[in-house]
Design a protein around this motif. Structure first.
Motif, PDB file in Angstrom:
ATOM      1  N   GLN A  78      -2.790   8.151  -3.994  1.00  0.00           N
ATOM      2  CA  GLN A  78      -4.176   7.677  -4.225  1.00  0.00           C
ATOM      3  C   GLN A  78      -4.665   6.827  -3.054  1.00  0.00           C
ATOM      4  O   GLN A  78      -5.838   6.902  -2.673  1.00  0.00           O
ATOM      5  CB  GLN A  78      -4.223   6.883  -5.530  1.00  0.00           C
ATOM      6  N   ALA A  79      -3.735   5.990  -2.419  1.00  0.00           N
ATOM      7  CA  ALA A  79      -4.151   5.177  -1.280  1.00  0.00           C
ATOM      8  C   ALA A  79      -4.479   6.035  -0.068  1.00  0.00           C
ATOM      9  O   ALA A  79      -5.499   5.824   0.613  1.00  0.00           O
ATOM     10  CB  ALA A  79      -3.017   4.197  -0.924  1.00  0.00           C
ATOM     11  N   ASP A  80      -3.616   7.059   0.200  1.00  0.00           N
ATOM     12  CA  ASP A  80      -3.902   7.977   1.309  1.00  0.00           C
ATOM     13  C   ASP A  80      -5.196   8.751   1.067  1.00  0.00           C
ATOM     14  O   ASP A  80      -5.961   9.016   1.994  1.00  0.00           O
ATOM     15  CB  ASP A  80      -2.733   8.932   1.505  1.00  0.00           C
ATOM     16  N   GLU A  81      -5.416   9.115  -0.094  1.00  0.00           N
ATOM     17  CA  GLU A  81      -6.652   9.862  -0.429  1.00  0.00           C
ATOM     18  C   GLU A  81      -7.884   9.008  -0.176  1.00  0.00           C
ATOM     19  O   GLU A  81      -8.915   9.504   0.259  1.00  0.00           O
ATOM     20  CB  GLU A  81      -6.618  10.304  -1.891  1.00  0.00           C
ATOM     21  N   LYS A  82      -7.697   7.712  -0.357  1.00  0.00           N
ATOM     22  CA  LYS A  82      -8.854   6.814  -0.156  1.00  0.00           C
ATOM     23  C   LYS A  82      -9.210   6.752   1.324  1.00  0.00           C
ATOM     24  O   LYS A  82     -10.391   6.806   1.689  1.00  0.00           O
ATOM     25  CB  LYS A  82      -8.491   5.436  -0.687  1.00  0.00           C
TER      26      LYS A  82
END
Length: 1706
Positions: free
Chosen positions: A1054-1058
């Motif tokens: 989820q952090a990389d996607e952000k």
């Protein structure tokens, strides 16, 4: 003074000598047809005398006749002398107008005409028998043989001016015949020749040549035989063979076919056989002439006539009467018979004439025509009086129609019993013109002749006057009447009056002498036998002379004689009575028989085989026996069909049988042998004798012929019925049994005839409809509505008259008696006065002119002639069929008031159905009912028994209670249909209940069997559930661990996607900015490219070809060269400056010459334009004023596109320079984004592996959990099923099926008896016929429903079984109920019962009752029609008959003029307050008639309730509440039980799985327990209440007895009418000890006391009914051996009657 003088004294003397004795004689010795005064008779005589003397009836002559009339009242001689001078003036006027007449001739005329006028004015109004008396008296008087009235010396009567003696020869005018009392065929022309030379004059002269040259004066009889065969044949016979002797004086040949031998004193001595030999001898001498050839083939005819002559030559003697002669003013005046007044043209019958239009001239026609002419010429009103059928109307109408059209205007009208003065005035005024104000008359120059037929028919009003006649009298008296609107005087001029009527009596009234004094009255007596023979023999000879064998001429005479015999016997034997008011016969019936015989043509009166003793040159013999059968058929149709009882029919059968033998010399057995297998003919056999034209439906034309194949006839009738039903909107379900076929055949026979009308007594509408269809006519019936008025009626009559139709009119459609009056007029005249307004009549006349031209009719084109032509078409094409009921007074009154209903109609009296008809109908309607053959036969037999037994019961019912009940064929059909309907419904009901119970029991048995199975299943499921629960818990722990790991991975991703999403957002922003900038240049670029597409090589060549192009063109081409990077050419300056200048035009022409020039522009590399080029473009061209597309467009269209392209390139380059850095940044951003996304995808793949592993664990867990839930659910279901099974097994259904055995078996008998509403003897008859039925039958057990019955009783239905049966009949009847409800019990019950269903209550008197019915029909709500009378409005007939039809799947009903959608929920109740109404059959068959009068038991219960409520109100109130509650609970229990059965029967699969059924069973069990508890309480309460109530029962019984005694008072005095409401109020008052006033007459109080005493004793069983009825009715004692023990107070007669009773003898 003698004959040679002026004739003063002889006329005076004749008046004084003859008038007074004649008046005295007819007053004392004769009977008048119309009563009148002596003054009127004398006045009439002088008017006739004046007319015969050809004196105009002016004031002088009228004054003369009036004064001469007073001589009969013994006027003094000096006044008579003054009258004589006026007579002299008349004679002088006559002498001046009659050149060549001597005084002697005038004197003889005066005397002869005086005698004639005296006979026909003074003695012209007496009947036939009186005429015979007067004839003898008058002859003696004028011959001077009456000593009391000696003949004056001045009167000289000779044979020439006096009536001929009896048996005396007559002088005959040349060219006329010598008949006696009648007229003969035009073929009797020979008599004039013979009579002229050989009779009275005694002349011996002979005409030269031919027949008369040798014929002796005494042989007219032979001449009558031989005359038709020509004169020439007699030249070869010689006169010597005939003797000159005479027959004895007075002998005549009464029945010779040509009637020529009826002259007195004529005859011949030789036998007819001798004559025949002479004729044959003449033939054998080879007389070669046409007549001889004809005679050779007609010897049989002569033989037949001679035989007739031999048998009848000497029967009668001639009896001349003074009424047989008229006086002719010719020469010295002569007396001639009336028949000599007839011309040859009148006697000829045209070959194409119609029988219904023939008028055969006779003595009476001659007399009537003579007086019509005489009186009309002198404007004298006249009245013809005579019985029906003597031709009064026909002759007068015919005479008036043949009057000169330019002088006379006829106006015919018929009076009836309902004719009013207004109608009379309107009819007469309609034919008159308004000449000036207040003066009316026919068109100037014409005279109107008003002919009033049936003058004495109008009914008398309260004071004895007849308004129409009084109107005519006013006109005759004063010459005017008054306007109906404003009472202004209306003078009537130039109008003459002719009237006719039948003798007073039988509905015809005496007319006032104040009116008859204006009329000269002529009586027309009934025709004598010889006249009748003449009339109908002429018709028969005319008919049988067209293609028939010669023998039929003889049988035609026999046929006429036989018909006369039957006619006279019918008149003598079948006399009219109140119940047989239609037994009125007249000559029209005689004529109908002859017309019927004439329907069969000669081609069908023949046999197939040829039997001959001698040679026959033509075809087969014609069947005489068939002619006799035809005659029998016709007399049966005319006379027999109107007879109403078996006794009359048997008498008529014997009459026909005897007449057939006597007149035709054939026995009926021989003629009708094919109708009886035994050879013996009885009356019933003749019912199989059929003649008609319908046997071959496809034949054209249809021939009226005998029908012998009765089986095929039934097939043909069924074919017609099928065809009718195929085209009809209202198909009929008829059974073609013989009885029905008979009536259909009778109707067809009448419809075939011209002017054929029918009076069907006993209805018969269905037969009429089918017969109309069979004759290819259209049927017309009026539609009765609430608002149907006389105006609507007349509109319907117009339609009927304007189209060829059969008009069916029933007596229930008579909203006003004026309808029947118009029908009466239509029957008689074919017209209804003033029915067409002036405009419609003018249009009608115009149409008739076209119709007359089309038909080739030669008619005067005048309105009157055209309208008469229309009326003749109406008579020809219109057939009226009247269907009436004989019950009641209306039928009899209408026959009396409207005589045309009998005179103009053939009557068909519908009898009760015979046994074979009842059987056939029952078999037909029951053929589709599932029954065993034996039971079916027994049911049919019982239906017949019901019909016959109810007839007998109805008679007893009427004799005992004076109540009418009619048993009709419709009742029989209703019985069968009710049985059929109830049997089907009860079978379905019982079958459904049985099926439900059986299905329920099967379900319960299944439930019981499943209990053990489910217990084993439950035990096996428990371990599986425990193991599955443990596995599910372990799986849950593992899933929790995997879930933690997956959640950590998910956070990293989820952090990389952000981050990736943020980079993608930046790149997208740059991209969007670049695209936005490019969006500015792209439209211009696309527009430039589009401009280049518009250029073509021709445009480029045009620019190239310019040698010295304009500046703007050079400017554009220079820009193109700059864009392409081409260098210009250097050339010297053309201006002469000496410098070199740059010139692009040469370069431009080169590039323009390049073929790919345009393509190079389109593919130009716009993204890499050199900066120097764009700089030059911007500096040199963009801002140049001539470098604008709009400017260049004016120079060159091709350069315009090039200019746009250059400018677009500049814009694009400018924008591209701005966008380029942004694009570079976009490439960088996208590169970073790709790197980041690769890292993100790796992490996503790792997360996917974790999630998949977790999902597999979850799926496995879900599966384990589902398995666990299934196990738990199965365990729960199994437990519930066990509980439900226990409930089912212990529920209310464990009682089993209530019906034992086969419940359908007894239904047949029970329903059959129920359909007939049971009689005790019917049950026994059913058992005797082995029809299955219940041993304890009752209507309530078979058709009743206890729940409904209890609800009815709560609603107010009395509790007695009679009232309950009435309620059951109301609810199950196919017809709507009409309840006789004098006490209002039915009204109360229906209002309470139907209140919740929005009951509408209405009456016929309500203005909106039609709207109420229409709304109820449409919305399906009930209607109570209360307080009806003895007749029902015809408007509701479709509702009573339930006459509906389907259209597009929806059911409709035609109600009046409206079509209403019909709801199946509609109900109709009808009640009447009349105590004993008389409903005629046509009403009774349409409703279910019920007697709802209160019964003793019902009244006792009501009174008991009242007294109990008074004494113990709390207990009575509690009981009433308990009754209502108990009924409600039982109803609920019944509903739940029905629901249980329905659920059990409809349940599929395992009943233990149906929770609804289990809940219903559970609730029913609880409710059953609750009701049981309440019933226990109710039983205790009811016992207490009943104990209390029964203590008051004697009061109720005693009071009920009093009520019925009071009700019987109406039989003593009609005023004593007491209602139940009044009695209950009186009863309640008596409970409060209140006093009331008696309402009885003093004379009736003792009788009431006796009735009250007997009633109370009867209730206590202290009176023997047999002795009581004996006391009321008495007996007859023939011999009483016991002495009267109490003779002091009991008479011997009373003691003898009392002793008659057997119990009294003890």
């Amino acid at each position: 003074m003698g004959p040679g003088g002026c004739g003063l004294h002889p006329v005076n003397d004749m008046f004084n000598w003859l008038v007074q004795p004649c008046l005295e004689f007819i007053r004392l010795q004769c009977k008048f047809v119309v009563q009148t005064s002596p003054t009127h008779l004398a006045f009439s005589m002088m008017r006739l005398y004046s007319s015969l003397l050809a004196v105009s009836p002016d004031n002088t002559a009228s004054s003369l006749t009036e004064r001469l009339a007073t001589c009969c009242l013994a006027v003094p001689h000096d006044q008579m002398r003054a009258f004589a001078y006026e007579i002299r003036e008349i004679k002088e006027d006559e002498s001046e107008g009659s050149e060549g007449l001597t005084s002697q001739q005038i004197f003889l005329w005066l005397q002869g005409l005086f005698l004639f006028a005296l006979v026909w004015a003074v003695a012209g109004t007496i009947n036939t028998e009186s005429r015979k008396k007067f004839d003898l008296f008058f002859r003696n008087l004028i011959m001077g043989m009456d000593d009391s009235s000696p003949r004056p010396k001045s009167v000289k009567l000779t044979k020439n001016n006096s009536f001929p003696e009896k048996g005396e020869r007559l002088e005959v005018r040349k060219g006329l015949r010598v008949p006696k009392g009648g007229t003969f065929k035009a073929g009797d022309w020979f008599l004039s020749k013979v009579a002229h030379h050989s009779m009275m004059t005694g002349s011996s002269q002979r005409e030269e040549g031919g027949l008369s040259s040798w014929m002796p004066p005494n042989c007219p009889l032979l001449l009558a035989i031989l005359c038709p065969y020509g004169d020439r044949i007699f030249d070869h016979m010689g006169a010597a063979i005939f003797c000159q002797h005479r027959l004895p004086s007075g002998i005549q040949d009464p029945g010779f076919p040509l009637a020529a031998g009826r002259h007195p004193g004529l005859g011949f001595p030789h036998s007819p056989g001798f004559i025949l030999k002479v004729v044959q001898k003449g033939i054998r001498k080879d007389v070669q002439c046409a007549a001889g050839s004809k005679l050779r083939t007609t010897v049989p005819r002569i033989r037949t006539q001679c035989r007739s002559l031999r048998m009848r030559q000497r029967r009668l003697s001639v009896t001349w009467s003074i009424y047989d002669f008229y006086f002719l003013k010719q020469g010295g005046g002569h007396w001639y018979t009336w028949t000599e007044y007839i011309t040859k043209e009148e006697e000829n019958i045209p070959a194409n004439a119609k029988v219904s239009e023939l008028i055969i001239p006779t003595v009476e026609t001659a007399r009537q025509s003579f007086f019509l002419k005489t009186y009309l010429d002198h404007e004298i009103p006249m009245l013809f009086v005579g019985p029906t059928g003597t031709g009064k109307s026909a002759i007068t109408n015919n005479f008036l129609l043949h009057l000169p059209k330019n002088i006379y205007l006829p106006n015919c009208l018929n009076f009836s019993a309902r004719t009013s003065a207004y109608q009379t005035q309107d009819i007469i005024m309609s034919k008159l013109d308004r000449r000036r104000k207040g003066l009316f008359g026919p068109p100037i120059g014409k005279k109107a002749v008003v002919f009033v037929d049936d003058l004495n028919m109008p009914a008398k009003e309260a004071y004895g006057a007849q308004p129409p006649i009084e109107l005519l009298r006013q006109w005759m008296d004063h010459g005017h009447w008054f306007d109906k609107k404003d009472t202004n005087k209306l003078d009537i001029v130039d109008v003459l009056l002719v009237t006719a009527m039948g003798p007073p009596g039988g509905g015809r009234n005496d007319i006032t002498g104040r009116f008859t004094r204006h009329l000269n009255v002529i009586s027309i007596n009934a025709f004598e036998d010889d006249i009748l023979t003449k009339i109908f023999s002429s018709i028969a000879d005319w008919h049988f002379g067209k293609g028939f064998d010669v023998m039929f001429l003889r049988y035609g005479k026999m046929l006429v004689q036989a018909t006369m015999t039957i006619y006279k016997a019918a008149v003598e034997n079948f006399l009219p009575t109140p119940s047989k008011s239609h037994y009125v016969f007249n000559l029209r019936d005689f004529s109908r028989v002859i017309q019927g015989v004439l329907l069969c043509p000669h081609s069908h009166l023949q046999v197939s085989a040829v039997a001959s003793v001698t040679k026959v040159t033509n075809s087969a013999f014609q069947d005489v026996e068939k002619l006799i059968r035809l005659w029998i058929h016709e007399v049966y149709r005319v006379f027999y069909d109107r007879l109403i009882d078996d006794e009359d029919r048997h008498v008529f059968f014997n009459l026909v049988k005897e007449t057939t033998s006597n007149c035709f010399k054939h026995t009926m057995e021989k003629v009708l042998i094919h109708l009886s297998p035994t050879g013996k003919i009885v009356d019933d056999n003749i019912h199989n004798l059929f003649f008609g034209d319908y046997f071959k439906p496809d034949s054209d034309p249809k021939i009226y012929d005998e029908i012998t194949d009765l089986k095929q006839l039934t097939v043909v009738m069924e074919y017609y019925l099928d065809e009718f039903n195929n085209v009809s909107k209202a198909p009929m379900s008829l059974v073609m049994f013989r009885f029905a076929i008979e009536h259909i055949s009778r109707i067809c026979r009448v419809l075939k005839q011209d002017k054929g009308h029918l009076l069907l007594v006993g209805i018969g509408a269905s037969a009429s409809k089918l017969s109309t269809f069979m004759n290819s006519y259209e049927l017309y019936q009026i539609e009765i509505t609430k608002s149907y008025s006389s105006l609507d009626w007349r509109e319907d009559l117009k339609k009927i008259m304007l189209q060829s139709t059969v008009f069916l009119f029933a007596d229930n459609q008579v909203k006003d008696e004026s309808f029947v009056e118009d029908i009466n007029m239509l029957l008689n005249t074919g017209d209804v006065p003033n029915i067409f307004p002036a405009d419609e009549k003018a249009d009608l006349v115009e149409k008739m002119q076209t119709a007359a031209r089309t038909a080739g009719e030669k008619i005067d084109v005048t309105p009157l002639s055209m309208y008469n032509f229309f009326i003749e078409r109406v008579k020809k094409n219109l057939h009226i069929v009247l269907a009436m009921s004989p019950i009641g007074d209306a039928f009899r009154n209408r026959l009396r008031m409207f005589p045309s209903l009998i005179n103009c109609c053939t009557i068909d009296w519908f009898q009760s159905w015979p046994t074979d008809a009842l059987e056939l109908v029952a078999n037909k309607f029951l053929e589709d009912v599932e029954l065993d053959d034996n039971i079916r036969k027994a049911v049919v037999s019982m239906c017949k028994y019901f019909q016959e037994s109810v007839k007998e019961l109805s008679l007893d019912f009427y004799n005992t209670l004076r109540r009418h009940n009619y048993v009709t064929p419709t009742s029989y059909l209703e019985l069968i249909l009710t049985f059929k309907t109830l049997l089907n419904s009860k079978r379905q009901e019982v079958d459904m209940i049985r099926s439900r119970y059986l299905t329920g029991l099967q379900k319960l048995e299944f439930a019981a069997s499943q209990v053990a199975v489910m217990q084993v299943e439950l035990t096996a499921l428990q371990p599986q559930l425990i193991q599955t629960s443990e596995e599910t818990a372990n799986m849950m722990v593992k899933i929790e661990e995997e879930t933690i790991e997956a959640d950590a991975k998910k956070l990293l991703v989820q952090a990389d996607e952000k981050e990736s999403n943020a980079a993608a957002a930046v790149a997208q922003g740059i991209k969007d900015e670049c695209e936005g900038d490019l969006a500015e240049a792209m439209p211009a670029l696309e527009a430039a490219l589009a401009a280049l597409d518009t250029l073509n090589p021709a445009d480029i060549s045009l620019v190239k070809s310019m040698q010295n192009p304009p500046g703007p063109v050079k400017l554009v081409m220079e820009s193109i060269c700059v864009m392409k990077g081409l260098r210009p050419e250097r050339k010297p300056d053309p201006s002469g400056s000496g410098k070199m200048i740059e010139d692009y035009w040469g370069v431009s022409r080169k590039i323009l010459g390049d073929l790919k020039f345009l393509e190079s522009l389109k593919t130009y590399d716009k993204d890499n334009i050199p900066p120097m080029v764009m700089k030059r473009i911007r500096e040199r061209f963009i801002d140049h004023p001539d470098f604008q597309p709009t400017v260049i467009k004016n120079v060159s269209s091709a350069c315009e596109g090039l200019c746009k392209w250059v400018r677009a390139m500049e814009v694009y380059d400018r924008v591209a320079k701005v966008v380029a850095p942004k694009r570079e940044r976009l490439r960088e951003a996208e590169g970073k984004l790709d790197i980041q996304m690769q890292k993100l995808n790796l992490k996503r793949a790792e997360l996917k592996l974790v999630e998949d592993r977790l999902q597999a664990l979850n799926d496995e867990f879900e599966e384990m959990n589902t398995k666990k839930m299934i196990l738990e659910e199965n365990i729960d279901i199994c437990s519930q099923k066990l509980i439900r099974a226990e409930k089912l097994i212990s529920g209310p259904m464990d009682r089993g099926c209530p019906a034992a055995g086969d419940p359908l078996y007894n239904l047949t008998g029970d329903v059959l008896v129920s359909a007939g509403t049971c009689q005790k003897q019917w049950l026994a008859q059913c058992k005797n016929r082995v029809i299955p039925g219940s041993s304890d039958f009752s209507l309530s057990n078979t058709l009743g429903d206890p729940i409904k019955t209890r609800a009815w009783q709560i609603a107010g239905l009395p509790v007695d079984s009679f009232s309950i049966d009435n309620g059951i009949i109301v609810s199950n009847s196919r017809r709507w109920a009409l309840m006789i409800d004098p006490q209002g019990q039915a009204n109360k019950w229906i209002k309470n019962m139907e209140k919740v269903n929005k009951l509408s209550v209405t009456k016929f008197s309500d203005s909106n009752y039609v709207r109420t019915l229409e709304n109820a029909l449409q919305f399906g709500t009930p209607v109570l029609l209360e307080n009806v009378g003895a007749e029902l409005d015809a408007f509701i007939e479709p509702i009573l008959l339930k006459s509906t039809f389907r259209q597009q799947g929806v059911e409709y009903m035609r109600l009046g003029e409206n079509i209403i959608e019909y709801s199946k929920d509609f109900k109709l109740y009808i009640t009447t307050r009349w105590r004993n109404p008389h409903y005629l059959p046509e009403v009774a068959v349409k409703v279910c008639l019920l007697n709802f009068m209160i019964t003793p038991l019902g009244l006792q219960d009501q009174l008991l309730g009242i007294v109990a409520a008074k004494e113990k109100p709390e207990l009575e109130e509690k009981k009433n509440k308990l009754i209502v509650e108990s009924a409600r609970n039982k109803k609920q229990l019944k509903e739940i039980e029905d629901r249980i059965l329905e659920v059990l029967s409809l349940s599929e699969g395992n009943i233990l799985e149906d929770e609804t059924a289990i809940k219903v069973l559970s609730s029913s069990k609880e409710l059953s327990e609750e009701i049981s508890e309440k019933q226990e309480i109710a039983s205790v309460t009811e016992t207490q209440i009943d104990q209390t109530r029964m203590g008051y029962k004697p009061v109720a019984v005693h009071s009920a007895t009093i009520f019925f005694c009071i009700s019987d008072l109406a039989n003593i005095e009609p005023m004593y009418q007491y209602s139940l409401t009044w009695f209950i109020n009186l009863y309640m008052q008596s409970l409060h000890l209140q006093q009331y006033l008696p309402s009885l007459f003093e004379k009736d109080k003792l009788v009431f006391s006796l009735l009250l005493t007997i009633g109370i004793l009867k209730e206590k069983k202290l009176i023997n009914e047999e002795i009581w009825y004996f006391l009321l009715t008495g007996g007859v004692a023939l011999d009483n051996p016991f002495l009267n023990p109490v003779s002091e107070w009991l008479s011997e007669k009373a003691w003898a009657k009392w002793f008659v009773h057997p119990r009294c003898q003890d």
